[in-house]
Design an enzyme around this catalytic site. Structure first.
Site, PDB file in Angstrom:
ATOM      1  N   ARG A 226       0.796  -1.238   0.000  1.00 39.60           N
ATOM      2  CA  ARG A 226       0.000   0.000   0.000  1.00 39.60           C
ATOM      3  C   ARG A 226       0.821   1.277   0.000  1.00 39.60           C
ATOM      4  NH1 ARG A 226      -2.363  -4.052   2.614  1.00 39.60           N
ATOM      5  NH2 ARG A 226      -4.555  -4.422   2.155  1.00 39.60           N
TER       6      ARG A 226
ATOM      7  N   HIS B 182      -1.120  -2.529  -4.571  1.00 40.91           N
ATOM      8  CA  HIS B 182      -0.633  -3.428  -5.626  1.00 40.91           C
ATOM      9  C   HIS B 182      -0.682  -2.835  -7.037  1.00 40.91           C
ATOM     10  CE1 HIS B 182      -0.237  -6.311  -2.550  1.00 40.91           C
ATOM     11  NE2 HIS B 182      -1.396  -6.917  -2.624  1.00 40.91           N
TER      12      HIS B 182
ATOM     13  N   HIS C 129       2.567 -12.494  -5.858  1.00 46.02           N
ATOM     14  CA  HIS C 129       1.496 -12.658  -4.875  1.00 46.02           C
ATOM     15  C   HIS C 129       0.907 -14.071  -4.860  1.00 46.02           C
ATOM     16  CE1 HIS C 129      -1.899 -11.575  -2.390  1.00 46.02           C
ATOM     17  NE2 HIS C 129      -1.601 -10.295  -2.431  1.00 46.02           N
TER      18      HIS C 129
ATOM     19  N   ASP D 259      -1.732 -10.044   8.124  1.00 44.47           N
ATOM     20  CA  ASP D 259      -1.681  -9.299   6.868  1.00 44.47           C
ATOM     21  C   ASP D 259      -0.692  -8.153   7.098  1.00 44.47           C
ATOM     22  OD1 ASP D 259      -2.101  -8.251   4.395  1.00 44.47           O
ATOM     23  OD2 ASP D 259      -4.253  -7.901   4.613  1.00 44.47           O
TER      24      ASP D 259
ATOM     25  N   GLU E  16       4.956 -12.500   0.445  1.00 47.41           N
ATOM     26  CA  GLU E  16       5.324 -11.537  -0.607  1.00 47.41           C
ATOM     27  C   GLU E  16       6.587 -10.806  -0.165  1.00 47.41           C
ATOM     28  OE1 GLU E  16       1.545  -9.187  -1.157  1.00 47.41           O
ATOM     29  OE2 GLU E  16       0.856 -10.776   0.159  1.00 47.41           O
TER      30      GLU E  16
END
Ligand code: GLA
Length: 387
Positions: A115, A140, A213, A286, A351
């Site tokens: 982000r 992304h 991803h 996350d 990632e």
């Protein structure tokens, strides 16, 4: 049925069983296929361009399927402890399914993985505005990120087959400055590793943070959730976020938090710890972890072990951080392979990247790329087994 008919039917049945087991063996058993790369048409896009599917096969029998649409890793097989090769990623059955609604399965992400707060940043005193697509933030690469464009593919035959993908992102695309020439090479190595090399150059100062991803489920064929997968992260600190998942700017030690994966720990152990604000914000994991060690050499970032299949995946990277995401947004509405609904936590993503929102965070390692410099990173996903 007389005796002869019975014998004949039994013999026929045996024959069929032998044929079935032979054909399964041919697909599943290691070492029977020649290494190389095969190209097949994958489908047509709405603008008339066609995408292809490339199947890379190494000498041991592992395969990686990659399409030049979005540079997506469509499938990746790895052997279990009995030597059975199965797909360890989440994916879809057709190009049109990926085009319609892909939550970044297998995707190449750019220009900026993760982000950027409010889709805004300043570079050399100039403000830039990006497309906002996630809780008021840029995620992304925006509306049409690198996962939704058609790359030029160059297959490289050999013992370790490779696919080079190139794309030029135009000055101003998604709001980013500079014409950015990107090259991503997937190599399927002999040692059951998929290596991804990322390169980029620009003609104006810009920001870059490329990643992949892929959603992994080491059970093979995403048979169940990933809560029993055992994870180790080579990271003593992680990056706390606000409720829109933008870093607060401070790094936090993982010790005494559900974010401590310095020792092998089942992912499900603390994923629902509702007393932890960070777990609450992420709806599980996350977050980006700051990898231990410095420098540009490949370092071990993560190890994942799945006890029933015995599969182990090690992730090595030159990047300083890794986003560990537990498929919290999967809710069964996305239909994957063979009509299979992918439910919450049916996969995990690892990632490798620079820290989220670096363009707005002066204390984070820089993601600025200037003319004359080459952006260069490498990540390797290696598979083995443990009894
Ligand atoms: C990343 C993000 C998640 C989510 C997924 C895609 O991993 O960090 O919040 O957006 O991509 O669903």
């Amino acid at each position: 049925m007389n005796v002869l008919t019975r014998y004949l039917s039994a013999a026929l049945l045996m024959g069929c069983l032998i044929m079935i087991s032979c054909s399964t063996k041919k697909e599943d058993k290691a070492g029977e296929q020649k290494p190389g790369i095969e190209k097949t048409p994958y489908g047509q896009l709405s603008d008339g361009q066609t995408a292809d599917l490339y199947t890379l096969r190494n000498a041991v029998g592992m395969t990686a399927k990659i399409t030049n649409y979005g540079g997506l890793l469509v499938a990746l097989t790895a052997p279990d402890k009995e030597g059975k090769f199965e797909d360890v990623t989440l994916g879809m059955d057709s190009l049109s399914a990926y085009v319609k609604n892909n939550p970044y399965f297998g995707a190449l992400i750019g220009r900026y993985g993760n982000r950027i707060a409010k889709g805004k940043f300043m570079l050399d005193g100039k403000p830039y505005t990006l497309f906002v697509n996630n809780m008021g933030n840029h995620l992304h690469g925006g509306k049409i990120g690198f996962d939704k464009v058609l790359w030029t593919a160059t297959p490289v035959e050999g013992d370790e087959p490779a696919l080079k993908l190139s794309y030029t992102s135009k000055d101003g695309e998604e709001g980013y400055p500079g014409n950015l020439s990107v090259e991503v090479t997937y190599t399927l190595q002999k040692d059951n590793a998929l290596k991804i090399d990322y390169r980029a150059t620009t003609d104006k100062p810009t920001v870059v943070n490329l990643t992949n991803h892929t959603y992994f489920n080491l059970t093979g064929g995403a048979k169940r959730d990933i809560l029993d997968h055992v994870l180790t992260l080579n990271a003593d600190r992680f990056i706390p976020v606000d409720k829109t998942l933008i870093p607060t700017g401070k790094l936090q030690p993982v010790s005494d938090t559900p974010f401590d994966f310095t020792k092998p720990t089942a992912i499900g152990t603390r994923i629902n710890d509702s007393t932890d604000t960070q777990i609450k914000y992420g709806g599980g994991y996350d977050h980006a972890w700051v990898l231990n060690g410095t420098g540009d050499s490949l370092k071990l970032a993560a190890t994942v072990y799945e006890p029933t299949s015995g599969r182990v995946m090690e992730v090595r990277t030159t990047e300083p951080a890794i986003q560990f995401y537990t498929g919290n947004f999967l809710d069964g509405t996305v239909t994957g392979r063979e009509g299979f609904p992918y439910k919450k936590r049916y996969a995990l993503c690892l990632e490798t990247e620079h820290y989220p929102d670096s363009p707005n965070q002066p204390t984070f390692p820089t993601t600025v790329l200037r003319p004359g410099q080459t952006y260069k990173t490498t990540t390797v996903y290696q598979f083995s087994t443990k009894k």
